[in-house]
Design an enzyme around this catalytic site. Structure first.
Site, PDB file in Angstrom:
ATOM      1  N   ASP A 136       0.858  -1.178   0.000  1.00 20.68           N
ATOM      2  CA  ASP A 136       0.000   0.000   0.000  1.00 20.68           C
ATOM      3  C   ASP A 136       0.904   1.241   0.000  1.00 20.68           C
ATOM      4  O   ASP A 136       2.129   1.147   0.163  1.00 20.68           O
ATOM      5  CB  ASP A 136      -0.957  -0.042   1.216  1.00 20.68           C
ATOM      6  CG  ASP A 136      -2.214   0.774   0.968  1.00 20.68           C
ATOM      7  OD1 ASP A 136      -3.244   0.492   1.589  1.00 20.68           O
ATOM      8  OD2 ASP A 136      -2.151   1.693   0.112  1.00 20.68           O
TER       9      ASP A 136
HETATM   10  C1  GLC Z   1      -4.404   4.203  -0.347  1.00 18.12           C
HETATM   11  C2  GLC Z   1      -5.284   3.033   0.045  1.00 18.12           C
HETATM   12  C3  GLC Z   1      -5.316   1.930  -0.985  1.00 18.12           C
HETATM   13  C4  GLC Z   1      -5.124   2.518  -2.377  1.00 18.12           C
HETATM   14  C5  GLC Z   1      -3.724   3.079  -2.439  1.00 18.12           C
HETATM   15  C6  GLC Z   1      -3.443   3.747  -3.789  1.00 18.12           C
HETATM   16  O1  GLC Z   1      -3.754   4.712   0.784  1.00 18.12           O
HETATM   17  O2  GLC Z   1      -5.061   2.420   1.309  1.00 18.12           O
HETATM   18  O3  GLC Z   1      -6.586   1.286  -0.836  1.00 18.12           O
HETATM   19  O4  GLC Z   1      -5.306   1.515  -3.349  1.00 18.12           O
HETATM   20  O5  GLC Z   1      -3.468   4.014  -1.393  1.00 18.12           O
HETATM   21  O6  GLC Z   1      -4.256   4.867  -3.944  1.00 18.12           O
END
Ligand code: GLC
Length: 720
Positions: free
Chosen positions: A257
């Site tokens: 993430d």
């Molecule tokens: C965010 C979220 C995740 C998302 C990623 C990219 O913080 O936790 O669900 O896909 O970053 O945007």
């Protein structure tokens, strides 16, 4: 394209680490850049993946840098959070789950994939599969609700919809199941907080949807920001390497993430970025999203023997294999080269309208206040969400233009041209110092006097739901409650009904509003076609059929309240003080999982369970007769639950094993038949391995988890 082995052999360490790096394009262009100029990094091959870049022209320009200007000409992988639509926004996932129709779940993913891939996107960070039982947690809006079986069904449908059977197709997206795992169990519902749950709950509940996603062939998985009993998911060898890859056989790519690898230092398991990078790579995380840990720190980790080149090569191989499966080597410009036809877009808006209408949940409807009578001539449409198109998409609306969403006001004016609709917000969505709140409220209240019906649109703004949006008071946001109470009081004095349309990304704890309003329609965040869908229901053009996929609390103090709880040694007994209960509140939710009213109610009876004695080789057939005595077509959703009254470990009071739908015209009768494979009836024994236990199995069928509405039966589970 050279073989992956050939490519790997040619790659420098920097080029390998580039394939393990994902940078946010928008971040690089507008904010402090991660890699100097990302454009140069792509040319050098030191960034191999981007997120948040979309639009065919921009995507192809970035792709051209990689495939025409870099040394090895490896195409970029471009990812975006296409969660519930790309430009055409469908209802938020929690709302769509409440339709309980896997075909719809697959279809909206398919349509969103078509729309996003037409603008160059190749991977979506979806489906979000985090079971959630805590409405304080803002991300409950993004997932499958409280039940793991529903999560399994949603996972299968969404992976199929996003990816199709041919990932190389121009309109296929790689899906990324997230957030692995148990993110929904954050302490106190607080975003990003630690997770401490039992191994049994982890396997019985939170891992289930991910097992289904892997079985459905999901291309990628994203670990959660959170820890699991002290080990951050981003570094969780046992769950990522041993369970996800080893036990479940996941062969795809694990994408961290956003910035999560660097955050291993905040978790306190890494003293620096080098240790963090080594922990993540060893756990099996292939792509570093936005930490820049792999590119900048893995060389040192390699020098210090914290990781091996074989581990790096294995990760690079998985990334290259995904790009190959997506057809990116064969044709990097395939996605984004064929604009969609206008008919595709109009058809998609029509689908968004139908899905939105089917997602709306009629929570209460006193004396059949709804649908609006044809005699209604004057409506007072009040509240901060009555004319708020920018809020209708809810969180995670990708490339959707919020200003293009249909507001309640617009939808009602179009649907009821003969009615006079007087509109006033009456109160701001959230407290705004300096505004003359009293004057606004008075102006709105006066509209009640001439109205036949008052429609009150209340609830959360889109930013009060989703990521980083936990709420300790999951109620009506201030200052809406005083306004709502004033409207209800005025209406009561006038003897006029109040219909509340409640927008939210979670079940809001508003028992007083349910009590005082004549009807409450939970709209969640319905998406682009919000106003049209709400008008269809309020006008009676369509009977509401949505169901709530989460138990609806009476009080914050009940949280978490869910139907799959295990029994107490002292089950509630109103005649015995010393039984499981609160002194000041009921144990039961205000509305049970699956609750949702229609304009009429079906009768159910004659439950038949076949065979009466079931072996593991069998399939249980559940048949129930349904009758629609009313004058309108009704879409009935029924659920099959079981309970194993005796086992070597305590079993949930209800376990959802299936659901199905039957649509009956006025007066029609029909039979709903559901099939439950016997293997699905095994439970996890003391060793967390599936166990088949001969003996009695109770079976329940009904429109929700509310026990008083369940038909009951039982069968015998036989050894063989
Ligand atoms: C965010 C979220 C995740 C998302 C990623 C990219 O913080 O936790 O669900 O896909 O970053 O945007």
């Amino acid at each position: 394209m050279p073989s992956i082995d050939t490519l790997l052999a040619q790659m420098t360490l920097a080029e390998k680490l580039g394939q393990l790096t994902m940078t946010a394009a928008g971040y690089a262009v507008t904010g402090p850049v991660v890699a100097g100029d990302t454009t140069q990094a792509i040319r050098e091959g030191s960034v191999g993946n981007l997120l948040n870049l979309f639009g065919a022209e921009a995507v192809h320009a970035a792709q051209r840098l990689a495939v025409e200007e870099s040394r090895l000409k490896i195409p970029l992988l471009l990812g975006l959070d296409v969660i519930h639509g790309y430009r055409t926004i469908f209802p938020v996932p929690l709302a769509e789950t409440g339709i309980f129709d896997p075909q719809v779940w697959a279809l909206t993913a398919r349509e969103a994939a078509r729309e996003a891939s037409a603008e160059g996107v190749a991977l979506t960070f979806a489906p979000m599969l985090d079971v959630a039982r805590d409405p304080r947690w803002g991300r409950i809006v993004e997932g499958p609700g409280e039940d793991p079986y529903v999560g399994r069904c949603l996972a299968q449908a969404k992976v199929r919809g996003w990816q199709t059977a041919r990932l190389e197709s121009a309109d296929a997206l790689a899906a990324c199941a997230k957030h692995f795992c148990a993110y929904g169990a954050v302490t106190a519902g607080r975003e990003y907080a630690p997770v401490d749950i039992s191994a049994r709950t982890l396997h019985e509940v939170y891992l289930q949807p991910f097992a289904a996603a892997v079985a459905a062939g999901v291309a990628a998985v994203m670990p959660a920001f959170t820890d699991m009993d002290g080990t951050p998911m981003t570094a969780h060898v046992a769950l990522l390497r041993d369970h996800l890859r080893g036990r479940l056989g996941f062969r795809g790519v694990i994408i961290s993430d956003y910035h999560a690898i660097a955050e291993l230092m905040n978790h306190g398991v890494a003293s620096d970025l080098t240790e963090a990078a080594a922990l993540a790579l060893r756990a099996g995380v292939d792509v570093d999203m936005m930490s820049d840990a792999y590119r900048t720190a893995l060389p040192e980790a390699l020098d210090h023997g914290l990781v091996t080149m074989a581990q790096i090569d294995a990760a690079v191989r998985r990334v290259l294999e995904l790009k190959e499966r997506l057809g990116l080597f064969a044709d990097p410009y395939r996605r984004g080269s064929t604009p969609e036809r206008a008919a595709a877009l109009s058809g998609r808006r029509a689908l968004a309208r139908t899905v939105a209408a089917r997602s709306l949940v009629l929570l209460s409807n006193v004396r059949q206040t709804l649908p609006l009578a044809p005699s209604v001539r004057t409506l007072a449409l009040l509240g901060p969400l009555a004319d708020a198109p920018a809020q209708m998409h809810g969180p995670w609306s990708a490339a959707g233009d919020p200003s293009k969403a249909v507001s309640v006001l617009a939808g009602l004016r179009e649907r009821l041209p003969q009615a006079h609709i007087a509109h006033a917000a009456g109160v701001a969505l959230r407290t705004q110092p300096g505004t003359d709140a009293l004057a606004a409220q008075q102006a709105a209240l006066q509209l009640c006097d001439a109205a036949d019906v008052i429609i009150l649109c209340l609830g959360e703004s889109a930013t009060q739901s989703g990521e980083a949006a936990s709420r300790a008071h999951p109620e009506l946001p201030e200052p809406q409650r005083p306004f709502a109470e004033a409207v209800v009081a005025r209406a009561r004095a006038l003897g006029k009904p109040v219909v509340v349309v409640l927008f939210s990304g979670r079940p809001l704890v508003v028992p007083w509003l349910i009590e005082q309003a004549q009807a409450v329609l939970a709209a969640w965040f319905p998406g682009s076609e919000a106003g049209h869908a709400i008008a269809e229901i309020l006008s009676g053009e369509r009977s509401p059929s949505g169901r709530t996929p989460v138990s609806w609390p009476r009080a914050v103090g009940q949280i978490p309240v869910f139907f799959g709880e295990r029994p107490s040694g002292r089950p509630y007994n109103p005649r015995d003080f010393y039984t499981t209960k609160y002194l000041d509140e009921s144990n039961d939710p205000l509305f049970a999982f699956g609750h949702g009213l229609g304009y009429g109610e079906c009768a159910r009876g004659n439950l038949q369970l076949t065979p009466a004695q079931l072996t593991q080789a069998d399939t249980l057939e559940v048949r129930v007769e349904v009758h629609n005595p009313g004058e309108r077509t009704l879409e009935e959703t029924l659920f099959v639950f079981t309970h194993l009254p005796v086992a070597s470990v305590t079993q949930p009071r209800l376990t959802l094993q299936g659901f199905g739908k039957i649509t009956l015209g006025a007066g029609e009768r029909g039979t709903l038949t559901l099939h439950v494979p016997a293997t699905q009836l095994r439970f996890l024994g003391p060793d967390l391995e599936p166990l088949w236990r001969p003996g009695t199995l109770q079976v329940f069928v009904g429109p929700s988890a509310e026990r008083s509405r369940l038909l009951c039966g039982s069968i015998e589970l036989r050894a063989s």
